[in-house]
Design a protein around this motif. Structure first.
Motif, PDB file in Angstrom:
ATOM      1  N   ARG A 117      38.757  36.694  55.022  1.00 14.43           N
ATOM      2  CA  ARG A 117      40.150  36.260  55.100  1.00 14.43           C
ATOM      3  C   ARG A 117      40.452  35.423  53.865  1.00 14.43           C
ATOM      4  O   ARG A 117      39.727  34.484  53.550  1.00 14.43           O
ATOM      5  CB  ARG A 117      40.363  35.426  56.360  1.00 14.43           C
ATOM      6  CG  ARG A 117      41.782  34.930  56.525  1.00 14.43           C
ATOM      7  CD  ARG A 117      41.865  33.955  57.687  1.00 14.43           C
ATOM      8  NE  ARG A 117      43.219  33.489  57.863  1.00 14.43           N
ATOM      9  CZ  ARG A 117      43.944  33.663  58.954  1.00 14.43           C
ATOM     10  NH1 ARG A 117      43.406  34.270  59.997  1.00 14.43           N
ATOM     11  NH2 ARG A 117      45.176  33.214  59.015  1.00 14.43           N
ATOM     12  N   VAL A 118      41.528  35.757  53.160  1.00 17.27           N
ATOM     13  CA  VAL A 118      41.915  35.028  51.956  1.00 17.27           C
ATOM     14  C   VAL A 118      43.000  34.012  52.280  1.00 17.27           C
ATOM     15  O   VAL A 118      42.848  32.825  52.009  1.00 17.27           O
ATOM     16  CB  VAL A 118      42.374  35.984  50.831  1.00 17.27           C
ATOM     17  CG1 VAL A 118      42.855  35.221  49.621  1.00 17.27           C
ATOM     18  CG2 VAL A 118      41.242  36.949  50.471  1.00 17.27           C
ATOM     19  N   ARG A 119      44.108  34.495  52.880  1.00 21.45           N
ATOM     20  CA  ARG A 119      45.178  33.563  53.222  1.00 21.45           C
ATOM     21  C   ARG A 119      46.209  34.246  54.116  1.00 21.45           C
ATOM     22  O   ARG A 119      46.346  35.471  54.106  1.00 21.45           O
ATOM     23  CB  ARG A 119      45.854  33.013  51.976  1.00 21.45           C
ATOM     24  CG  ARG A 119      46.675  34.011  51.185  1.00 21.45           C
ATOM     25  CD  ARG A 119      47.256  33.399  49.903  1.00 21.45           C
ATOM     26  NE  ARG A 119      47.793  34.398  49.028  1.00 21.45           N
ATOM     27  CZ  ARG A 119      47.100  35.159  48.193  1.00 21.45           C
ATOM     28  NH1 ARG A 119      45.791  35.013  48.121  1.00 21.45           N
ATOM     29  NH2 ARG A 119      47.685  36.048  47.423  1.00 21.45           N
ATOM     30  N   LEU A 120      46.938  33.418  54.836  1.00 18.89           N
ATOM     31  CA  LEU A 120      48.054  33.871  55.653  1.00 18.89           C
ATOM     32  C   LEU A 120      49.333  33.664  54.851  1.00 18.89           C
ATOM     33  O   LEU A 120      49.564  32.576  54.316  1.00 18.89           O
ATOM     34  CB  LEU A 120      48.126  33.069  56.958  1.00 18.89           C
ATOM     35  CG  LEU A 120      49.372  33.275  57.821  1.00 18.89           C
ATOM     36  CD1 LEU A 120      49.434  34.696  58.360  1.00 18.89           C
ATOM     37  CD2 LEU A 120      49.384  32.253  58.959  1.00 18.89           C
ATOM     38  N   VAL A 130      46.251  38.271  53.926  1.00 19.04           N
ATOM     39  CA  VAL A 130      45.551  38.848  52.783  1.00 19.04           C
ATOM     40  C   VAL A 130      44.057  38.759  53.079  1.00 19.04           C
ATOM     41  O   VAL A 130      43.542  37.701  53.453  1.00 19.04           O
ATOM     42  CB  VAL A 130      45.897  38.102  51.476  1.00 19.04           C
ATOM     43  CG1 VAL A 130      45.142  38.703  50.299  1.00 19.04           C
ATOM     44  CG2 VAL A 130      47.407  38.113  51.233  1.00 19.04           C
ATOM     45  N   MET A 131      43.369  39.885  52.908  1.00 21.54           N
ATOM     46  CA  MET A 131      41.943  39.989  53.203  1.00 21.54           C
ATOM     47  C   MET A 131      41.220  40.607  52.003  1.00 21.54           C
ATOM     48  O   MET A 131      41.865  41.089  51.071  1.00 21.54           O
ATOM     49  CB  MET A 131      41.712  40.898  54.424  1.00 21.54           C
ATOM     50  CG  MET A 131      42.483  40.558  55.675  1.00 21.54           C
ATOM     51  SD  MET A 131      41.743  39.256  56.661  1.00 21.54           S
ATOM     52  CE  MET A 131      40.208  39.981  57.187  1.00 21.54           C
ATOM     53  N   GLU A 138      41.049  43.559  47.589  1.00 22.66           N
ATOM     54  CA  GLU A 138      42.084  42.990  48.434  1.00 22.66           C
ATOM     55  C   GLU A 138      42.768  44.059  49.272  1.00 22.66           C
ATOM     56  O   GLU A 138      42.933  45.188  48.845  1.00 22.66           O
ATOM     57  CB  GLU A 138      43.159  42.275  47.598  1.00 22.66           C
ATOM     58  CG  GLU A 138      42.687  41.033  46.898  1.00 22.66           C
ATOM     59  CD  GLU A 138      42.076  41.303  45.528  1.00 22.66           C
ATOM     60  OE1 GLU A 138      42.115  42.449  45.052  1.00 22.66           O
ATOM     61  OE2 GLU A 138      41.548  40.351  44.933  1.00 22.66           O
ATOM     62  N   PHE A 139      43.157  43.668  50.480  1.00 24.24           N
ATOM     63  CA  PHE A 139      44.020  44.473  51.329  1.00 24.24           C
ATOM     64  C   PHE A 139      44.789  43.506  52.220  1.00 24.24           C
ATOM     65  O   PHE A 139      44.447  42.328  52.300  1.00 24.24           O
ATOM     66  CB  PHE A 139      43.247  45.513  52.148  1.00 24.24           C
ATOM     67  CG  PHE A 139      42.317  44.966  53.198  1.00 24.24           C
ATOM     68  CD1 PHE A 139      42.722  44.898  54.532  1.00 24.24           C
ATOM     69  CD2 PHE A 139      41.032  44.563  52.873  1.00 24.24           C
ATOM     70  CE1 PHE A 139      41.857  44.417  55.520  1.00 24.24           C
ATOM     71  CE2 PHE A 139      40.172  44.095  53.843  1.00 24.24           C
ATOM     72  CZ  PHE A 139      40.578  44.020  55.174  1.00 24.24           C
TER      73      PHE A 139
END
Length: 142
Positions: A117-120, A130-131, A138-139
């Motif tokens: 998990r990168v960010r909401l 963002v994952m 990234e997706f």
């Protein structure tokens, strides 16, 4: 008159089979049939690569609706943000807390598969998460 064409999405990666199997799990895809004349993807790769390395792998939507995903080994690692990424549509038609709950549930399912998990990115109607996949591509959960 426009022509509709089929397309596939190609991923450059270090470990094609590993990344392909990750995306099979994410999307409910199946491993693609092997190229004609080969019993397995391993046999196909050994016939094409002098070192016998895993060079290619693919997966397909079992319903035949989504694009084929193709994975090819490249020598260089990922350096910068993707110019193209997939949006995994899990919140279509949902808004607010209901949308966030659907996104968070899918995020929780993907984390044990190796996703990061990168960010909401949150707002009242169009939130997404963002994952990254197992090689850092990234997706978005959308």
């Amino acid at each position: 008159m426009s022509t509709i064409r089929q397309f596939q999405v190609t991923f450059d990666c270090a470990e094609p089979e590993r990344v392909a199997r990750f995306w099979c799990e994410v999307l409910g895809y199946d491993v693609a049939p092997t190229p004609q004349g080969f019993a397995t993807w391993g046999e196909f790769n050994r016939s094409r690569s002098p070192e016998g390395e895993e060079e290619w792998f693919a997966c397909v939507d079992p319903s035949g609706v989504g694009p084929r995903l193709f994975f090819q080994r490249v020598p260089e690692g990922k350096v910068v943000k993707n110019r193209v990424h997939l949006d995994v549509r899990v919140g279509t038609g949902l808004v607010g807390e209901e949308r966030l709950a659907a996104l968070e549930a899918e995020c929780a399912r993907l984390l044990p598969l190796g996703a990061v998990r990168v960010r909401l990115l949150a707002d009242d109607t169009d939130s997404c998460i963002v994952m990254q996949d197992i090689e850092g591509n990234e997706f978005c959960l959308d």
